[in-house]
Design a protein around this motif. Structure first.
Motif, PDB file in Angstrom:
ATOM      1  N   HIS A  20       0.838  -1.195   0.000  1.00 39.84           N
ATOM      2  CA  HIS A  20       0.000   0.000   0.000  1.00 39.84           C
ATOM      3  C   HIS A  20       0.877   1.251   0.000  1.00 39.84           C
ATOM      4  O   HIS A  20       1.719   1.433   0.877  1.00 39.84           O
ATOM      5  N   ARG A  21       0.683   2.106  -1.005  1.00 43.21           N
ATOM      6  CA  ARG A  21       1.406   3.375  -1.101  1.00 43.21           C
ATOM      7  C   ARG A  21       0.421   4.485  -1.433  1.00 43.21           C
ATOM      8  O   ARG A  21      -0.482   4.315  -2.241  1.00 43.21           O
ATOM      9  N   VAL A  22       0.608   5.628  -0.800  1.00 43.46           N
ATOM     10  CA  VAL A  22      -0.224   6.806  -1.066  1.00 43.46           C
ATOM     11  C   VAL A  22       0.539   7.739  -1.996  1.00 43.46           C
ATOM     12  O   VAL A  22       1.687   8.097  -1.718  1.00 43.46           O
ATOM     13  N   ILE A  23      -0.097   8.131  -3.086  1.00 42.57           N
ATOM     14  CA  ILE A  23       0.513   9.026  -4.072  1.00 42.57           C
ATOM     15  C   ILE A  23      -0.390  10.247  -4.196  1.00 42.57           C
ATOM     16  O   ILE A  23      -1.542  10.134  -4.628  1.00 42.57           O
ATOM     17  N   ASP A  24       0.129  11.423  -3.808  1.00 46.07           N
ATOM     18  CA  ASP A  24      -0.712  12.617  -3.774  1.00 46.07           C
ATOM     19  C   ASP A  24      -0.432  13.579  -4.930  1.00 46.07           C
ATOM     20  O   ASP A  24      -0.890  14.716  -4.919  1.00 46.07           O
ATOM     21  N   LYS A  25       0.299  13.128  -5.923  1.00 45.53           N
ATOM     22  CA  LYS A  25       0.540  13.977  -7.091  1.00 45.53           C
ATOM     23  C   LYS A  25      -0.780  14.253  -7.821  1.00 45.53           C
ATOM     24  O   LYS A  25      -1.598  13.344  -7.993  1.00 45.53           O
ATOM     25  N   PRO A  26      -1.034  15.481  -8.274  1.00 46.03           N
ATOM     26  CA  PRO A  26      -2.229  15.727  -9.092  1.00 46.03           C
ATOM     27  C   PRO A  26      -2.187  14.870 -10.359  1.00 46.03           C
ATOM     28  O   PRO A  26      -1.200  14.887 -11.104  1.00 46.03           O
ATOM     29  N   CYS A  27      -3.230  14.116 -10.588  1.00 44.86           N
ATOM     30  CA  CYS A  27      -3.277  13.226 -11.753  1.00 44.86           C
ATOM     31  C   CYS A  27      -4.729  13.044 -12.170  1.00 44.86           C
ATOM     32  O   CYS A  27      -5.653  13.358 -11.414  1.00 44.86           O
ATOM     33  N   TYR A  28      -4.929  12.512 -13.359  1.00 42.64           N
ATOM     34  CA  TYR A  28      -6.295  12.370 -13.859  1.00 42.64           C
ATOM     35  C   TYR A  28      -6.365  11.291 -14.919  1.00 42.64           C
ATOM     36  O   TYR A  28      -5.378  10.585 -15.183  1.00 42.64           O
ATOM     37  N   SER A  29      -7.555  11.133 -15.511  1.00 39.27           N
ATOM     38  CA  SER A  29      -7.809   9.994 -16.384  1.00 39.27           C
ATOM     39  C   SER A  29      -6.891   9.965 -17.598  1.00 39.27           C
ATOM     40  O   SER A  29      -6.631   8.892 -18.161  1.00 39.27           O
ATOM     41  N   LEU A  30      -6.381  11.108 -18.043  1.00 42.62           N
ATOM     42  CA  LEU A  30      -5.461  11.140 -19.175  1.00 42.62           C
ATOM     43  C   LEU A  30      -4.148  10.427 -18.851  1.00 42.62           C
ATOM     44  O   LEU A  30      -3.420  10.025 -19.757  1.00 42.62           O
ATOM     45  N   ASP A  31      -3.847  10.261 -17.567  1.00 39.24           N
ATOM     46  CA  ASP A  31      -2.585   9.644 -17.149  1.00 39.24           C
ATOM     47  C   ASP A  31      -2.675   8.127 -17.010  1.00 39.24           C
ATOM     48  O   ASP A  31      -1.653   7.476 -16.732  1.00 39.24           O
ATOM     49  N   ILE A  32      -3.862   7.553 -17.182  1.00 37.87           N
ATOM     50  CA  ILE A  32      -4.021   6.120 -16.950  1.00 37.87           C
ATOM     51  C   ILE A  32      -3.188   5.306 -17.935  1.00 37.87           C
ATOM     52  O   ILE A  32      -2.441   4.395 -17.541  1.00 37.87           O
ATOM     53  N   LEU A  33      -3.308   5.597 -19.225  1.00 34.90           N
ATOM     54  CA  LEU A  33      -2.630   4.782 -20.237  1.00 34.90           C
ATOM     55  C   LEU A  33      -1.114   4.764 -20.057  1.00 34.90           C
ATOM     56  O   LEU A  33      -0.517   3.677 -20.002  1.00 34.90           O
ATOM     57  N   PRO A  34      -0.423   5.915 -19.978  1.00 42.22           N
ATOM     58  CA  PRO A  34       1.031   5.840 -19.811  1.00 42.22           C
ATOM     59  C   PRO A  34       1.438   5.171 -18.496  1.00 42.22           C
ATOM     60  O   PRO A  34       2.477   4.498 -18.437  1.00 42.22           O
ATOM     61  N   THR A  35       0.638   5.321 -17.439  1.00 42.47           N
ATOM     62  CA  THR A  35       0.957   4.675 -16.164  1.00 42.47           C
ATOM     63  C   THR A  35       0.884   3.157 -16.296  1.00 42.47           C
ATOM     64  O   THR A  35       1.760   2.427 -15.811  1.00 42.47           O
ATOM     65  N   VAL A  36      -0.163   2.673 -16.961  1.00 49.85           N
ATOM     66  CA  VAL A  36      -0.305   1.226 -17.154  1.00 49.85           C
ATOM     67  C   VAL A  36       0.762   0.702 -18.115  1.00 49.85           C
ATOM     68  O   VAL A  36       1.322  -0.381 -17.898  1.00 49.85           O
ATOM     69  N   GLN A  37       1.056   1.458 -19.174  1.00 51.73           N
ATOM     70  CA  GLN A  37       2.126   1.038 -20.091  1.00 51.73           C
ATOM     71  C   GLN A  37       3.430   0.849 -19.328  1.00 51.73           C
ATOM     72  O   GLN A  37       4.176  -0.117 -19.546  1.00 51.73           O
ATOM     73  N   ASN A  38       3.715   1.759 -18.422  1.00 51.32           N
ATOM     74  CA  ASN A  38       4.941   1.672 -17.635  1.00 51.32           C
ATOM     75  C   ASN A  38       4.919   0.469 -16.690  1.00 51.32           C
ATOM     76  O   ASN A  38       5.899  -0.274 -16.573  1.00 51.32           O
ATOM     77  N   LEU A  39       3.797   0.255 -16.000  1.00 51.37           N
ATOM     78  CA  LEU A  39       3.693  -0.875 -15.082  1.00 51.37           C
ATOM     79  C   LEU A  39       3.859  -2.210 -15.802  1.00 51.37           C
ATOM     80  O   LEU A  39       4.479  -3.147 -15.272  1.00 51.37           O
ATOM     81  N   MET A  40       3.300  -2.302 -16.996  1.00 47.86           N
ATOM     82  CA  MET A  40       3.348  -3.555 -17.748  1.00 47.86           C
ATOM     83  C   MET A  40       4.654  -3.735 -18.507  1.00 47.86           C
ATOM     84  O   MET A  40       4.902  -4.809 -19.065  1.00 47.86           O
ATOM     85  N   GLY A  41       5.473  -2.694 -18.556  1.00 44.80           N
ATOM     86  CA  GLY A  41       6.715  -2.791 -19.302  1.00 44.80           C
ATOM     87  C   GLY A  41       6.516  -2.811 -20.798  1.00 44.80           C
ATOM     88  O   GLY A  41       7.384  -3.275 -21.549  1.00 44.80           O
TER      89      GLY A  41
END
Length: 702
Positions: free
Chosen positions: A603-624
């Motif tokens: 469990h990690r808390v991330i308080d950076k401002p973010c939104y739905s436009l950031d979902i795709l690059p975040t998942v791309q990064n997680l999946m490698g």
């Protein structure tokens, strides 16, 4: 000779004999007012009618403004005079045209029909706004048949808005009386008067267009909306319904301007003097002490200089210049954490943070509060509700105003969509939706996202097909067998529907189904019915996790869930009660939760401002997965890049504060400062992201 003449002059004329009694002429009848002889003085009646007719149009527009956007924005703004001028211009032009028509009955019919169309359009915009939180555009009118499938929601809105609708019908009733009774409508006017009447709209247009040209060219400002690109909500609010639809028709026919994509203004956020970001470190992602690789730019091997040398198209050159200047994000401790694992992404209909309750929705609560917890995440509303929400979630591009962007992209190369990316990596890819498979033309767009797509009527059948809305639980019962039976890793996309409005115990079968579980709650029916609909989503996720666990693949599967949009079927007041905190219409209405869940994630808390436009690059990064961070409008949330949230009306949030575009006010975050130069720089970045997104869509850039 002279004597005879004198006698003749002095002799009285003999009286004519009276005609027979049956030939006595009737008294003279006054001539009909239908004709004005050219020699007569010009009548004031046509100008009085024009004034009344224009006043009726303007009254309808002002009432629409009062009943919709004025509830969440200032009523008196700098654009209000423009709305008045262009609305009166429309009415005056219609009057001038009709007064040239010699057939008086046709004139009456046209004058009445035009105002009737204005009233009906305004009433439909009123209903649509109260359903969707935005005005509809002309492109959506061409697909209006789909709206009838939400007849129960429409009926409830009409009933709720009936007092407003009756008020908007009053100007129409007055003009119908005037058309039938005022002399001007029944007159054939002399040419000078018709020329004067025709000159009035010409003068109004000169005044209006001068004001537009002298105004600011900021995004969604009057000049931007008139000459560069459409935006349904901003255009109706600025110019009124008739002018907004006319502008959209022009943009649909001739295209919109790409804007200043390749200019000298900034493309990257200014470096913050202090950072509020809690960007994850290596220890956040993995407790091991193994050395971490040096961060690398998340880019593909693209030679923009070579592209520029070989390109003559100005739009493509502007896009090359823009993307070359974008600073890429770097790899981080989470890069490739789930490489080779299964992936399930969910776009959940109208999901909101208030629907996560340990007592009512334990699965949602568990998934949101374990693993990665994003406490400053937003789901902005866009012009085409769910479809634009999907477009942003799945493609990390901002939608184009006035069109269905995902439909428009159905023939484009969507290289970075997860289905296409995973397919290139050897995954089996599936997409499922528990509503009509071709609604919003998803039968065209979703296969182009890289998925084998099944929906109701297109390969998928559920027991609740006949209900509104259908059941997400049944969706999760029917679909896992498609991807669990294969030997390849799977990438699955779910679009749910159980959480859809209306939120009442009439017309929403999911709310009715789970009514007993929410009856005890201290909310009004709207709030209780909303939570009841979200219980169906929670049970669907519970079933999904159990099915994956029984198949032995839960620990090999990353699950990412986000909403398509905020629950616009709930008023801000009711949403405030559900959340237990005040909800404003510009920012907090859209605050939400992004769920990134895996059983082994710390469990990690991330308080950076973010939104739905950031979902795709975040998942791309997680999946490698291989992608180029410069070519997406969003940013990997887990990177060390500064956070940015953009809203449809060009308001934004960064780590330094919030900018309200409609008021021009920047509010610094606690402990932060920013000057006008910073605000101007971020405004330029926001503007270019919108323009570049339109360019990618229109030019099939990928």
């Amino acid at each position: 000779m002279s004597d005879r003449t004198d006698v003749t002059e002095r002799t009285p004329a003999r009286a004519a004999a009276p005609p027979p009694a049956d030939t006595v002429p009737h008294p003279a009848v006054p001539s009909s007012p239908r004709h004005i002889r050219p020699g007569r003085r010009l009548s004031a009646s046509p100008y009085l009618f024009l004034l009344c007719y224009s006043g009726a149009f303007l009254a309808v527009e002002l009432l629409l403004r009062a009943f919709t956007t004025a509830r969440t924005m200032p009523y008196m703004t700098a654009e209000l005079p423009l709305l008045c001028v262009f609305t009166v211009l429309t009415a005056a032009l219609l009057c001038a045209i009709c007064f040239w028509i010699p057939r008086l009955r046709l004139r009456r019919i046209l004058l009445t029909a035009c105002l009737t169309a204005e009233v009906l359009a305004a009433c439909s915009q009123l209903i649509y706004y109260h359903m969707m939180g935005t005005y509809y555009g002309l492109f959506s009118v061409t697909r209006a048949g789909q709206v009838t499938e939400f007849s129960s929601s429409i009926g409830q809105c009409i009933l709720k808005d009936s007092p407003c609708i009756l008020l908007m019908l009053l100007p129409l009733a007055g003009i119908v009386w005037a058309v039938l009774r005022m002399p001007a409508v029944g007159q054939l006017l002399p040419r000078p008067q018709k020329l004067i009447l025709s000159g009035i709209p010409a003068a109004l247009y000169a005044v209006g267009i001068t004001a537009v040209l002298l105004g600011s060219d900021r995004d969604l400002g009057p000049r931007y909306l008139y000459f560069r690109a459409p935006d349904s909500t901003a255009s109706v609010r600025t110019y009124g319904v008739p002018t907004a639809l006319r502008l959209e028709l022009r943009f649909l026919a001739f295209g919109s301007s790409l804007g200043d994509v390749g200019g000298d203004t900034p493309v990257n956020l200014p470096t913050a003097s202090a950072s509020g970001t809690s960007a994850p470190t290596a220890s956040d992602a993995d407790s091991s002490t193994e050395p971490q690789p040096e961060p690398q730019d998340q880019v593909l091997d693209i030679d923009f200089d070579a592209l520029l040398r070989g390109e003559s198209d100005s739009s493509l050159r502007a896009l090359h210049t823009y993307f070359q200047a974008v600073t890429p994000t770097k790899t981080n401790a989470y890069t490739g954490r789930f490489r080779g694992k299964n992936l399930i992404t969910v776009t959940a209909e109208s999901f909101d943070s208030s629907a996560m309750r340990a007592d009512l929705t334990p699965t949602l609560y568990k998934m949101a509060h374990e693993g990665l917890e994003f406490t400053n995440f937003y789901t902005p509303g866009w012009g085409v509700s769910t479809l634009d929400g999907e477009y942003v979630n799945t493609l990390s591009l901002l939608p184009k105003g006035g069109v269905w962007s995902l439909y428009r992209a159905s023939k484009n190369n969507l290289y970075f969509a997860l289905g296409n990316t995973a397919g290139r990596a050897g995954y089996q890819t599936w997409a499922f939706h528990d509503y009509q498979y071709n609604y919003y033309d998803r039968d065209l767009s979703h296969p182009n996202l890289g998925y084998t797509y099944l929906g109701i009527g297109g390969g998928l059948s559920l027991p609740s097909d006949y209900m509104w809305p259908p059941s997400d639980v049944e969706l999760m019962e029917a679909t896992p067998s498609y991807y669990l039976s294969g030997s390849q890793p799977f990438c699955v996309y779910y679009l749910t529907v159980s959480g859809h409005m209306p939120y009442s115990y009439i017309g929403n079968m999911m709310s009715i189904k789970n009514r007993a579980l929410t009856e005890h709650l201290p909310y009004d029916e709207q709030g209780r019915a909303y939570l009841a609909s979200q219980i169906e989503l929670d049970r669907a996720l519970e079933l999904l996790l159990r099915t994956l666990s029984e198949a032995g693949v839960l620990e090999d599967t990353l699950i990412v869930l986000s909403a398509d949009h905020y629950p616009y079927g709930i008023s801000d007041e009711a949403l405030s009660v559900l959340r237990g905190t005040e909800v404003d219409s510009n920012f907090e209405r859209y605050r939400n939760t992004l769920i990134v869940y895996h059983p082994t994630l710390e469990h990690r808390v991330i308080d950076k401002p973010c939104y739905s436009l950031d979902i795709l690059p975040t998942v791309q990064n997680l999946m490698g997965f291989e992608y180029d961070s410069r070519l997406l409008m969003g940013r990997d949330i887990l990177s060390d890049s500064e956070g940015l949230v953009i809203f449809q009306n060009r308001s934004w949030i960064t780590e330094r504060g919030r900018y309200h575009a409609l008021t021009g006010v920047f509010t610094p975050a606690e402990g932060m400062t920013a000057d006008e130069e910073y605000v101007a720089s971020v405004n330029a970045v926001v503007s270019k992201k919108f323009s570049a997104s339109v360019g990618v869509l229109d030019t099939d850039y990928y």
